[in-house]
Design a protein around this motif. Structure first.
Motif, PDB file in Angstrom:
ATOM      1  N   LEU A 291     -24.744  19.309 -10.425  1.00  0.00           N
ATOM      2  CA  LEU A 291     -26.272  20.063 -11.607  1.00  0.00           C
ATOM      3  C   LEU A 291     -25.708  21.197 -11.291  1.00  0.00           C
ATOM      4  CD1 LEU A 291     -29.305  17.701 -10.918  1.00  0.00           C
ATOM      5  CD2 LEU A 291     -27.462  17.990 -12.731  1.00  0.00           C
ATOM      6  N   THR A 292     -25.063  22.307 -10.487  1.00  0.00           N
ATOM      7  CA  THR A 292     -24.833  23.804 -10.773  1.00  0.00           C
ATOM      8  C   THR A 292     -24.916  24.143 -12.293  1.00  0.00           C
ATOM      9  OG1 THR A 292     -22.316  23.269 -10.303  1.00  0.00           O
ATOM     10  CG2 THR A 292     -24.072  23.403  -8.800  1.00  0.00           C
ATOM     11  N   TRP A 293     -24.416  23.236 -13.627  1.00  0.00           N
ATOM     12  CA  TRP A 293     -24.380  24.037 -14.746  1.00  0.00           C
ATOM     13  C   TRP A 293     -25.285  24.400 -15.273  1.00  0.00           C
ATOM     14  CZ3 TRP A 293     -26.752  21.477 -18.395  1.00  0.00           C
ATOM     15  CH2 TRP A 293     -26.934  19.819 -18.545  1.00  0.00           C
ATOM     16  N   ILE A 294     -26.695  23.528 -14.769  1.00  0.00           N
ATOM     17  CA  ILE A 294     -27.202  24.213 -15.147  1.00  0.00           C
ATOM     18  C   ILE A 294     -28.159  25.616 -14.472  1.00  0.00           C
ATOM     19  CG2 ILE A 294     -30.704  23.845 -15.087  1.00  0.00           C
ATOM     20  CD1 ILE A 294     -29.262  21.061 -15.264  1.00  0.00           C
ATOM     21  N   PRO A 295     -28.823  26.655 -15.035  1.00  0.00           N
ATOM     22  CA  PRO A 295     -29.040  27.468 -15.055  1.00  0.00           C
ATOM     23  C   PRO A 295     -29.831  28.206 -13.544  1.00  0.00           C
ATOM     24  CG  PRO A 295     -29.430  27.967 -17.308  1.00  0.00           C
ATOM     25  CD  PRO A 295     -29.053  26.879 -17.185  1.00  0.00           C
ATOM     26  N   SER A 296     -28.835  29.185 -13.129  1.00  0.00           N
ATOM     27  CA  SER A 296     -30.105  29.166 -11.548  1.00  0.00           C
ATOM     28  C   SER A 296     -31.358  29.305 -11.833  1.00  0.00           C
ATOM     29  CB  SER A 296     -29.408  30.141 -11.131  1.00  0.00           C
ATOM     30  OG  SER A 296     -29.046  31.807 -11.734  1.00  0.00           O
ATOM     31  N   TYR A 297     -32.113  30.654 -12.278  1.00  0.00           N
ATOM     32  CA  TYR A 297     -33.364  30.718 -13.054  1.00  0.00           C
ATOM     33  C   TYR A 297     -33.682  29.440 -13.900  1.00  0.00           C
ATOM     34  CZ  TYR A 297     -31.371  31.182 -17.469  1.00  0.00           C
ATOM     35  OH  TYR A 297     -30.720  31.330 -18.389  1.00  0.00           O
ATOM     36  N   PHE A 298     -33.272  28.607 -14.067  1.00  0.00           N
ATOM     37  CA  PHE A 298     -34.296  27.001 -14.488  1.00  0.00           C
ATOM     38  C   PHE A 298     -34.754  26.071 -12.973  1.00  0.00           C
ATOM     39  CE2 PHE A 298     -34.835  22.633 -14.050  1.00  0.00           C
ATOM     40  CZ  PHE A 298     -35.478  22.670 -15.536  1.00  0.00           C
ATOM     41  N   TRP A 299     -33.897  26.646 -12.215  1.00  0.00           N
ATOM     42  CA  TRP A 299     -33.818  25.738 -10.339  1.00  0.00           C
ATOM     43  C   TRP A 299     -35.000  26.035 -10.117  1.00  0.00           C
ATOM     44  CZ3 TRP A 299     -32.692  21.043 -11.089  1.00  0.00           C
ATOM     45  CH2 TRP A 299     -31.475  20.228 -11.641  1.00  0.00           C
ATOM     46  N   PHE A 300     -34.973  27.970  -9.619  1.00  0.00           N
ATOM     47  CA  PHE A 300     -35.937  28.133  -9.163  1.00  0.00           C
ATOM     48  C   PHE A 300     -37.270  27.760  -9.199  1.00  0.00           C
ATOM     49  CE2 PHE A 300     -38.991  31.840  -8.604  1.00  0.00           C
ATOM     50  CZ  PHE A 300     -38.984  32.199  -6.860  1.00  0.00           C
ATOM     51  N   PHE A 301     -37.569  27.740 -11.112  1.00  0.00           N
ATOM     52  CA  PHE A 301     -38.756  27.805 -11.459  1.00  0.00           C
ATOM     53  C   PHE A 301     -39.136  26.162 -11.373  1.00  0.00           C
ATOM     54  CE2 PHE A 301     -38.707  32.118 -12.992  1.00  0.00           C
ATOM     55  CZ  PHE A 301     -39.771  32.732 -12.874  1.00  0.00           C
ATOM     56  N   ALA A 302     -37.821  25.073 -11.823  1.00  0.00           N
ATOM     57  CA  ALA A 302     -38.479  24.217 -10.829  1.00  0.00           C
ATOM     58  C   ALA A 302     -39.396  23.834  -9.766  1.00  0.00           C
ATOM     59  CB  ALA A 302     -37.381  23.218 -11.574  1.00  0.00           C
ATOM     60  N   LYS A 303     -38.718  23.944  -8.922  1.00  0.00           N
ATOM     61  CA  LYS A 303     -38.900  23.814  -7.785  1.00  0.00           C
ATOM     62  C   LYS A 303     -40.743  24.195  -7.770  1.00  0.00           C
ATOM     63  CE  LYS A 303     -34.306  23.849  -5.791  1.00  0.00           C
ATOM     64  NZ  LYS A 303     -32.642  25.072  -5.330  1.00  0.00           N
ATOM     65  N   LEU A 304     -40.937  25.974  -7.864  1.00  0.00           N
ATOM     66  CA  LEU A 304     -41.383  26.498  -8.012  1.00  0.00           C
ATOM     67  C   LEU A 304     -42.701  25.309  -8.395  1.00  0.00           C
ATOM     68  CD1 LEU A 304     -42.541  29.061  -6.782  1.00  0.00           C
ATOM     69  CD2 LEU A 304     -42.998  29.702  -9.251  1.00  0.00           C
ATOM     70  N   VAL A 305     -42.322  25.147  -9.580  1.00  0.00           N
ATOM     71  CA  VAL A 305     -43.517  23.615 -10.168  1.00  0.00           C
ATOM     72  C   VAL A 305     -43.768  23.022  -9.463  1.00  0.00           C
ATOM     73  CG1 VAL A 305     -44.242  22.318 -12.367  1.00  0.00           C
ATOM     74  CG2 VAL A 305     -42.900  24.785 -12.816  1.00  0.00           C
ATOM     75  N   ALA A 306     -42.793  22.412  -8.954  1.00  0.00           N
ATOM     76  CA  ALA A 306     -42.922  21.034  -7.917  1.00  0.00           C
ATOM     77  C   ALA A 306     -43.704  21.050  -7.051  1.00  0.00           C
ATOM     78  CB  ALA A 306     -41.046  20.723  -7.360  1.00  0.00           C
ATOM     79  N   LEU A 307     -43.638  22.885  -6.138  1.00  0.00           N
ATOM     80  CA  LEU A 307     -44.310  22.761  -5.171  1.00  0.00           C
ATOM     81  C   LEU A 307     -46.108  22.636  -5.469  1.00  0.00           C
ATOM     82  CD1 LEU A 307     -42.609  25.758  -2.764  1.00  0.00           C
ATOM     83  CD2 LEU A 307     -42.941  22.912  -2.320  1.00  0.00           C
ATOM     84  N   SER A 308     -46.017  23.278  -6.543  1.00  0.00           N
ATOM     85  CA  SER A 308     -47.296  23.788  -7.087  1.00  0.00           C
ATOM     86  C   SER A 308     -48.207  22.208  -7.232  1.00  0.00           C
ATOM     87  CB  SER A 308     -47.366  24.417  -8.771  1.00  0.00           C
ATOM     88  OG  SER A 308     -46.836  26.094  -8.486  1.00  0.00           O
ATOM     89  N   VAL A 309     -46.824  21.524  -7.965  1.00  0.00           N
ATOM     90  CA  VAL A 309     -47.838  20.244  -8.173  1.00  0.00           C
ATOM     91  C   VAL A 309     -47.965  19.189  -6.167  1.00  0.00           C
ATOM     92  CG1 VAL A 309     -47.274  17.348  -8.959  1.00  0.00           C
ATOM     93  CG2 VAL A 309     -46.376  19.440 -10.561  1.00  0.00           C
ATOM     94  N   GLY A 310     -46.971  19.994  -5.741  1.00  0.00           N
ATOM     95  CA  GLY A 310     -47.673  19.704  -4.285  1.00  0.00           C
ATOM     96  C   GLY A 310     -48.724  20.133  -3.949  1.00  0.00           C
ATOM     97  N   PHE A 311     -49.367  20.809  -4.151  1.00  0.00           N
ATOM     98  CA  PHE A 311     -50.642  22.046  -3.572  1.00  0.00           C
ATOM     99  C   PHE A 311     -51.425  21.215  -4.260  1.00  0.00           C
ATOM    100  CE2 PHE A 311     -48.241  25.769  -2.111  1.00  0.00           C
ATOM    101  CZ  PHE A 311     -49.086  25.994  -1.459  1.00  0.00           C
ATOM    102  N   ILE A 312     -51.706  20.768  -5.855  1.00  0.00           N
ATOM    103  CA  ILE A 312     -52.505  20.097  -6.850  1.00  0.00           C
ATOM    104  C   ILE A 312     -53.096  19.290  -5.987  1.00  0.00           C
ATOM    105  CG2 ILE A 312     -52.895  19.550  -8.820  1.00  0.00           C
ATOM    106  CD1 ILE A 312     -51.858  21.875 -10.162  1.00  0.00           C
ATOM    107  N   TRP A 313     -51.421  18.688  -6.191  1.00  0.00           N
ATOM    108  CA  TRP A 313     -52.588  16.842  -5.578  1.00  0.00           C
ATOM    109  C   TRP A 313     -52.669  16.499  -3.931  1.00  0.00           C
ATOM    110  CZ3 TRP A 313     -46.976  12.845  -4.276  1.00  0.00           C
ATOM    111  CH2 TRP A 313     -47.294  12.575  -4.154  1.00  0.00           C
ATOM    112  N   ILE A 314     -52.485  18.037  -2.695  1.00  0.00           N
ATOM    113  CA  ILE A 314     -52.854  17.903  -1.906  1.00  0.00           C
ATOM    114  C   ILE A 314     -54.372  18.396  -1.905  1.00  0.00           C
ATOM    115  CG2 ILE A 314     -52.771  19.649  -0.036  1.00  0.00           C
ATOM    116  CD1 ILE A 314     -51.324  17.769   0.532  1.00  0.00           C
ATOM    117  N   ARG A 315     -54.547  19.744  -3.289  1.00  0.00           N
ATOM    118  CA  ARG A 315     -56.245  19.514  -3.278  1.00  0.00           C
ATOM    119  C   ARG A 315     -56.820  18.893  -4.219  1.00  0.00           C
ATOM    120  NH1 ARG A 315     -58.491  23.746  -7.584  1.00  0.00           N
ATOM    121  NH2 ARG A 315     -60.576  23.608  -7.315  1.00  0.00           N
ATOM    122  N   GLY A 316     -56.719  17.155  -4.455  1.00  0.00           N
ATOM    123  CA  GLY A 316     -56.669  16.389  -4.921  1.00  0.00           C
ATOM    124  C   GLY A 316     -56.970  15.588  -3.993  1.00  0.00           C
TER     125      GLY A 316
END
Lengths: 391, 201
Positions: A291-316
């Motif tokens: 999956l390295t052909w997908i730009p690096s900044y996409f992966w950073f923000f995808a991980k950020l969103v995934a962790l934010s979802v985790g935060f929201i899930w925990i909060r709920g």
């Protein structure tokens, strides 16, 4: 081709810099690096708020906001207009200057933390050789801002909230830093760029992220728990505690200052998530080698969103902790676990590569976790108090 | 095991989250202005005045006895008695309210006026969408605004209105029987008088 897409922001910046006279280039370079961060993360904040409210609604079998725009996605705009047009009330007895400075300092401190986060290959504002140290130093400015807000409001609730916030943030700063030390030990560097670069390799299709080691996994979990507490999010939202001290340290804030607090809190959450990604989840590295052909900044923000979802899930999911439970978790569980984790990381480093070090280190992580958990879960026997005169 | 309760809780919330997209029966929220639940019969908001027949002024049941005005705890009713009389529901000449105002910004929907009204003239409405940008005049309801037909009353509270109507019919029948009996007695008396008066002739 994929290299160009990957580096498009870097190349674009250099292309723009080429048109500027040499004397203003350093300044322009800094501005061109900073402005996208100042735009992207508040935008992410706006999207996160609406998605969070919708997600929490769904968790509670409600719809969440669905009135403003298609599916309620313009809700942040409505919220922004509302907070801008609201009356800005400052208590008569408040310390006006500090009262004004507190939200500004909070947002400033939260933004400063982004300076050392690598958001893509070659995409970091400054590559400090003490980047991780800088991050935690700036992160502790948040505490100052919170206490300024609580103190200057001249309200007992806000002071109580600020005191709770300080107690909680200082307690959790310790495991937060100790949990990240394991990565610094392994990487041998405090520079965030170096730490990410160490995680970009692959074995087969599997990445070399630090989270995929026993000490890295334990460190990641500890870091995320401490990060939740640091950003005052549920279940560690005692400083706000709507049901007990109304809104804690920002009870006396209204209008856009309140919105700034909100922004600062979310920016802090994104920043610590970004640090967790940098330290444990391979920064901008793709999760699989194909999956390295997908730009690096996409992966950073995808991980950020995934962790934010985790935060929201925990909060709920989780209810708010009690103060003694909060402190017990920090000092009786997280701190010993983080210290033992450092020992595990050292063992991992000095043992020969192979199955044996996996086995030893896994035991070194799991055994204290179970034992400490058992110790914490044991029922406490309170002695029955006898009253001499009342009975 | 430490943390197993948290994981269990997270599975539960995930099930709620995903389930709300699959099964609509999980989402109990009624999207109010577009969707409405049928109102229950016991619903009540503010009082209104009932009139019989087609003309609200002619058919008004209120006889301006002013009991409701006196009983009203927040004193939101204002009545001015008329000088002349008009026939009421029973056909008896009665006073009527020249002015009947209810300030619904003061009214607390306690229904005491309804309880004390001996003429079944004031009843509780179910209309609740009464917001207005005129906070004084727009919330002070006059006689005309308060008057609603008996048919409307039957539509919003069928059981209650049916009982009132039955009571009225009974009263009316009783009255009719009484007048008929009185008429008969009168006729009989007249006939007797005629007979008695005729004999000596």
């Amino acid at each position: 081709m994929s290299g160009v897409v990957d580096q498009i922001f870097v190349l674009g910046k250099h292309w723009l810099l080429g048109y500027a006279p040499v004397s203003v280039r350093p300044l322009l370079s800094a501005v061109l690096s900073v402005v996208p961060v100042l735009v992207a993360f508040p935008l992410l904040f706006a999207i996160t708020t609406v998605l969070e409210r919708k997600g929490l609604g769904r968790i509670q079998n409600r719809y969440g906001p669905n009135r403003t725009g298609p599916f309620g996605f313009f809700q942040p705009i409505a919220d922004g207009v509302k907070s801008l047009t609201k009356e800005d009330i400052v208590p008569d007895t408040a310390d006006h200057v500090v009262h004004l400075l507190a939200p500004l300092l909070l947002v400033l401190a939260s933004f400063l933390a982004y300076a050392v986060l690598p958001m893509g290959r070659n995409m970091v504002i400054v590559n400090l050789n003490a980047g991780v140290l800088f991050f935690f130093a700036v992160g502790s400015l948040v505490e100052l801002a919170v206490f300024m807000a609580g103190w200057s409001s001249r309200s007992k609730y806000s002071l109580l909230g600020a005191m709770r916030a300080i107690a909680q943030m200082i307690s959790y700063e310790v495991p937060l830093v100790l949990a990240s030390i394991v990565v610094i030990m392994e990487a041998g560097s405090l520079s965030t760029v170096t730490i990410v670069n160490m995680q970009t390799g692959y074995t087969g299709i599997w990445p070399h992220w630090f989270v995929f080691t026993p000490w890295g996994f334990a460190g990641f979990v500890l870091f995320m728990i401490a990060a939740t507490a640091e950003s005052n999010r549920s279940p560690f939202d005692l400083p706000e505690g709507e049901s007990e001290i109304i809104a804690g340290y920002y009870i006396e804030y209204s209008g856009f200052k309140f919105a700034l607090f909100f922004l600062g809190e979310y920016l802090g959450m994104f920043a610590t998530s970004g640090m967790a990604i940098t330290l444990f989840l391979g920064g901008w590295a793709a999760p699989f080698s194909f999956l390295t052909w997908i730009p690096s900044y996409f992966w950073f923000f995808a991980k950020l969103v995934a962790l934010s979802v985790g935060f929201i899930w925990i909060r709920g999911t989780l209810p708010r902790l009690r103060m003694d439970q909060l402190m017990n978790l920090a000092w009786k569980f997280m701190l010993p676990m983080a210290l033992l984790n450092m020992l595990t990381a050292g063992t991992w480093h000095f043992m020969p590569v192979g199955l044996s070090r996996w086995l030893v280190c896994t035991v070194m992580v799991v055994a204290p976790c179970i034992l400490l958990g058992r110790g914490l879960a044991r029922k406490k026997r309170f002695q029955v108090r006898r009253y001499q005169f009342v009975e | 095991m430490l943390g197993s309760g948290i994981l269990k809780g997270m599975v539960e919330t995930a099930r709620n989250f995903l389930g709300s997209y699959i099964g609509k029966d999980r989402l109990t929220t009624v999207q109010f202005p577009e969707e409405r639940l049928p109102q229950i019969e016991a619903a009540r908001s503010f009082p209104f005045l009932v009139y019989d027949g087609a003309d609200w002024q002619q058919g008004m049941r209120c006889v301006s006895c002013q009991i409701c005005e006196k009983e009203c705890p927040p004193k939101c009713i204002f009545i001015e008695k008329s000088k002349d009389k008009k026939p009421d529901a029973m056909g008896k000449p009665q006073f009527y309210p020249a002015v009947f105002d209810i300030d619904i910004s003061v009214c607390m929907s306690c229904q005491i006026c309804v309880e004390v009204c001996p003429f079944d003239a004031i009843k509780m409405d179910v209309d609740f969408e009464l917001s207005t940008d005129d906070r004084f005049g727009g919330l002070l309801f006059d006689k005309q605004r308060l008057s609603k037909s008996n048919e409307y009353y039957n539509a919003i509270h069928p059981t209650e209105a049916g009982a009132v109507d039955a009571h009225f019919a009974e009263e009316r029948a009783k009255l009719e029987a009484k007048t008929k009996a009185a008429l008969h007695a009168k006729l009989a008396l007249a006939a007797e008088a005629q007979v008695a008066g005729g004999e000596p002739r």
